[in-house]
Design a protein around this motif. Structure first.
Motif, PDB file in Angstrom:
ATOM      1  N   ALA A  87       0.804  -1.229   0.000  1.00  0.00           N
ATOM      2  CA  ALA A  87       0.000   0.000   0.000  1.00  0.00           C
ATOM      3  C   ALA A  87       0.833   1.274   0.000  1.00  0.00           C
ATOM      4  N   PRO A  88       1.935   1.375   0.782  1.00  0.00           N
ATOM      5  CA  PRO A  88       2.734   2.622   0.725  1.00  0.00           C
ATOM      6  C   PRO A  88       3.280   2.915  -0.665  1.00  0.00           C
ATOM      7  N   ALA A  89       3.600   1.867  -1.433  1.00  0.00           N
ATOM      8  CA  ALA A  89       4.145   2.085  -2.777  1.00  0.00           C
ATOM      9  C   ALA A  89       3.088   2.646  -3.711  1.00  0.00           C
ATOM     10  N   LEU A  90       1.840   2.228  -3.539  1.00  0.00           N
ATOM     11  CA  LEU A  90       0.782   2.661  -4.443  1.00  0.00           C
ATOM     12  C   LEU A  90       0.528   4.153  -4.350  1.00  0.00           C
ATOM     13  N   ASP A  91       0.843   4.748  -3.205  1.00  0.00           N
ATOM     14  CA  ASP A  91       0.629   6.184  -3.038  1.00  0.00           C
ATOM     15  C   ASP A  91       1.942   6.953  -3.003  1.00  0.00           C
ATOM     16  N   ALA A  92       3.080   6.282  -3.364  1.00  0.00           N
ATOM     17  CA  ALA A  92       4.394   6.922  -3.270  1.00  0.00           C
ATOM     18  C   ALA A  92       4.591   7.913  -4.418  1.00  0.00           C
ATOM     19  N   ASP A  93       5.468   8.877  -4.166  1.00  0.00           N
ATOM     20  CA  ASP A  93       5.932   9.777  -5.220  1.00  0.00           C
ATOM     21  C   ASP A  93       7.158   9.201  -5.918  1.00  0.00           C
ATOM     22  N   VAL A  94       8.008   8.507  -5.136  1.00  0.00           N
ATOM     23  CA  VAL A  94       9.289   8.027  -5.635  1.00  0.00           C
ATOM     24  C   VAL A  94       9.501   6.575  -5.221  1.00  0.00           C
ATOM     25  N   LEU A  95       9.893   5.758  -6.177  1.00  0.00           N
ATOM     26  CA  LEU A  95      10.430   4.426  -5.909  1.00  0.00           C
ATOM     27  C   LEU A  95      11.934   4.535  -6.084  1.00  0.00           C
ATOM     28  N   LEU A  96      12.693   4.364  -5.010  1.00  0.00           N
ATOM     29  CA  LEU A  96      14.148   4.498  -5.071  1.00  0.00           C
ATOM     30  C   LEU A  96      14.763   3.169  -5.479  1.00  0.00           C
ATOM     31  N   GLY A  97      15.479   3.165  -6.597  1.00  0.00           N
ATOM     32  CA  GLY A  97      16.158   1.961  -7.066  1.00  0.00           C
ATOM     33  C   GLY A  97      17.450   1.750  -6.304  1.00  0.00           C
ATOM     34  N   ASP A  98      17.391   0.964  -5.252  1.00  0.00           N
ATOM     35  CA  ASP A  98      18.560   0.790  -4.382  1.00  0.00           C
ATOM     36  C   ASP A  98      19.108  -0.633  -4.460  1.00  0.00           C
ATOM     37  N   THR A  99      19.053  -1.225  -5.642  1.00  0.00           N
ATOM     38  CA  THR A  99      19.609  -2.561  -5.860  1.00  0.00           C
ATOM     39  C   THR A  99      20.572  -2.514  -7.036  1.00  0.00           C
ATOM     40  N   LEU A 100      21.430  -3.514  -7.120  1.00  0.00           N
ATOM     41  CA  LEU A 100      22.399  -3.612  -8.214  1.00  0.00           C
ATOM     42  C   LEU A 100      21.995  -4.731  -9.173  1.00  0.00           C
ATOM     43  N   GLY A 101      22.354  -4.553 -10.453  1.00  0.00           N
ATOM     44  CA  GLY A 101      22.124  -5.596 -11.448  1.00  0.00           C
ATOM     45  C   GLY A 101      20.699  -5.708 -11.931  1.00  0.00           C
ATOM     46  N   GLU A 102      19.857  -4.707 -11.659  1.00  0.00           N
ATOM     47  CA  GLU A 102      18.455  -4.793 -12.039  1.00  0.00           C
ATOM     48  C   GLU A 102      18.029  -3.706 -13.017  1.00  0.00           C
ATOM     49  N   MET A 103      18.964  -3.107 -13.743  1.00  0.00           N
ATOM     50  CA  MET A 103      18.582  -2.044 -14.671  1.00  0.00           C
ATOM     51  C   MET A 103      17.555  -2.492 -15.705  1.00  0.00           C
TER      52      MET A 103
END
Length: 478
Positions: free
Chosen positions: A345-361
């Motif tokens: 639920a927090p993601a559905l209303d988020a402004d930003v999803l921070l890409g904080d993983t490696l190898g997932e471009m």
């Protein structure tokens, strides 16, 4: 005049001697720097003595030595090594790197018999110990990694040295011209050059590099042969479909759009935040700030996917964005790529999803509608946009793409990318694409045609390296 070559040779030897002495004196500072860097990135504390040419393994010989300093160069090297290994599976590879991300990526490409170590510090002692310990048959430096001490050491040890996927932008060429007593013998000391473009070849040739056949050639950019990554891309599309279902409304059945700031560098997140705040504050734009309808683009307020280039900045960027008032969810808080996509639920209303993983471009690009190219909104030269094109994600570039000038120009020519003068204009272009589905579809088609036109450099590079390998093997046998 007859004395000019003698004078130049004397000056170059003096410059190299001074450089070697300075690099030797700086070794204690390198140890302190690695210790500090290792706090944020533990990889920098790994096998520190290798940086100084000291190894736990027994001495060996006969290696194909590939130096790929960081993540992008390592991935590029893997592209031409794949066909080379297919043709000659007996060849053992000695990988060297300069960054923790490069070493981590290189570990993924190790095969039985391969070895991976840090590149030695560019001082006479570490270079001499490295070459004596491994005795490579052939060395291949990726893209720009021409070090004066390393080249001089290879010449003294009789190790042929190629510069592959070579590039030299105009800014670096001017800097090398100012240091010509040091740079010229380094470039002239190479055995061959495989350049990305004619312009790169001309600048390298001007510095004394052996670009002309048979020593070298213009082969194109191997990064255009980026392999298809079906698993992360398919996972990204599955997560995107789940996102669309979860955020769909009667007026917007495809759900909220996703825009991306890809491989952002320090200062660019702040520039994005300020520009996006201005857009959200303007009722006429109505892109979907926390309190407005988002009626100007299909699906309303976009989710921004912000992916910092360097992992040591993940925490700082998260705090910076939260401090600016944005609702942030981190990618690491979501499920695994191959898990059933479930958006909390927090993601559905988020402004930003921070890409904080490696190898997932590929996952990130598959999730996004449009990407803003990091490194191009500050005078840093830009990042590689080819992987975005491989995932059919159109790109908006800032004004600074001198590190990838040819790829940027080619992407523009195919309609896979457009250029904007600043972050605010780039956001405007991304929103314009979201509001024009036909134009966005044409840009995605341009991504496909871009890669199709420029494919094949990896095989050409592999063929050229193999020719050098065979020549070197014959010389060793004599």
């Amino acid at each position: 005049m007859a004395t000019e070559p003698l004078t130049r040779g004397w000056a170059e030897r003096l410059a190299l001697g001074v450089y070697g002495a300075a690099m030797t004196a700086l070794q204690p500072l390198l140890r302190r720097k690695l210790a500090r860097r290792g706090v944020a990135e533990p990889g920098y504390r790994e096998a520190i003595e290798e940086r100084f040419g000291r190894y736990d393994s027994a001495p060996s010989s006969g290696w194909l030595w590939v130096h790929a300093v960081s993540l992008g160069e390592t991935r590029a090297a893997a592209l031409w090594l794949a066909p080379l290994r297919a043709a000659r599976p007996d060849i053992r590879v000695l990988w060297t790197h300069g960054t923790a991300t490069g070493r981590a990526e290189g570990a993924r490409h190790l095969r039985p018999g391969d070895v991976q170590v840090w590149l030695p510090w560019d001082a006479p002692g570490p270079v001499r110990r490295f070459l004596a310990h491994f005795r490579p048959r052939l060395g291949v430096l990726m893209e720009t990694e021409v070090w004066p001490g390393l080249v001089a050491g290879c010449r003294a040890a009789g190790v042929p040295l190629l510069l592959a996927n070579a590039r030299l932008n105009e800014r670096s060429w001017r800097r090398a011209q100012r240091l010509r007593w040091l740079s010229r013998p380094a470039y002239a000391g190479l055995s061959g050059v495989l350049a990305q473009t004619v312009a790169d070849a001309e600048r390298l040739r001007d510095l004394g590099a052996p670009v002309d056949p048979p020593a070298g050639a213009v082969i194109g950019n191997v990064k255009f042969d980026v392999p298809w990554h079906p698993q992360p891309w398919s996972a990204g599309r599955a997560w995107r479909q789940a996102w669309q279902r979860a955020t769909a409304t009667p007026d917007a059945p495809m759900g909220r759009p996703v825009l991306m700031l890809a491989s952002s560098r320090e200062g660019e997140e702040a520039a994005w935040s300020a520009a996006w705040s201005d857009v959200c504050a303007s009722p006429s734009e109505a892109p979907g700030g926390p309190d407005d309808s988002g009626a100007a683009v299909p699906g309303g307020r976009p989710l921004w996917l912000v992916v910092p280039r360097h992992p040591q900045r993940f925490d700082a960027v998260a705090e910076q964005l939260r401090a600016a008032g944005w609702r942030v969810v981190r990618r690491s808080a979501l499920g695994a790529l191959d898990a059933e996509p479930v958006w909390p639920a927090p993601a559905l209303d988020a402004d930003v999803l921070l890409g904080d993983t490696l190898g997932e471009m590929p996952w990130y690009y598959a999730l996004a509608d449009v990407a803003l190219l990091g490194g191009s909104f500050a005078p840093l030269g830009g990042q590689n946009l080819i992987e975005a094109a491989a995932c059919e994600c159109p790109v908006v570039m800032g004004p600074h793409t001198f590190n990838f000038a040819h790829a940027a120009q080619a992407a523009q020519a195919h309609g896979a990318a457009v250029r904007a003068p600043d972050m605010a204009a780039a956001i405007g272009q991304a929103l314009a694409w979201l509001s024009a589905p036909d134009a966005l579809a044409a840009a995605r088609a341009g991504c496909q045609s871009l890669l199709a036109e420029h494919a094949g450099a990896a095989q050409r590079c592999a063929d050229a390296v193999l020719r050098w390998w065979d020549v070197s093997a014959a010389a060793t046998a004599r």
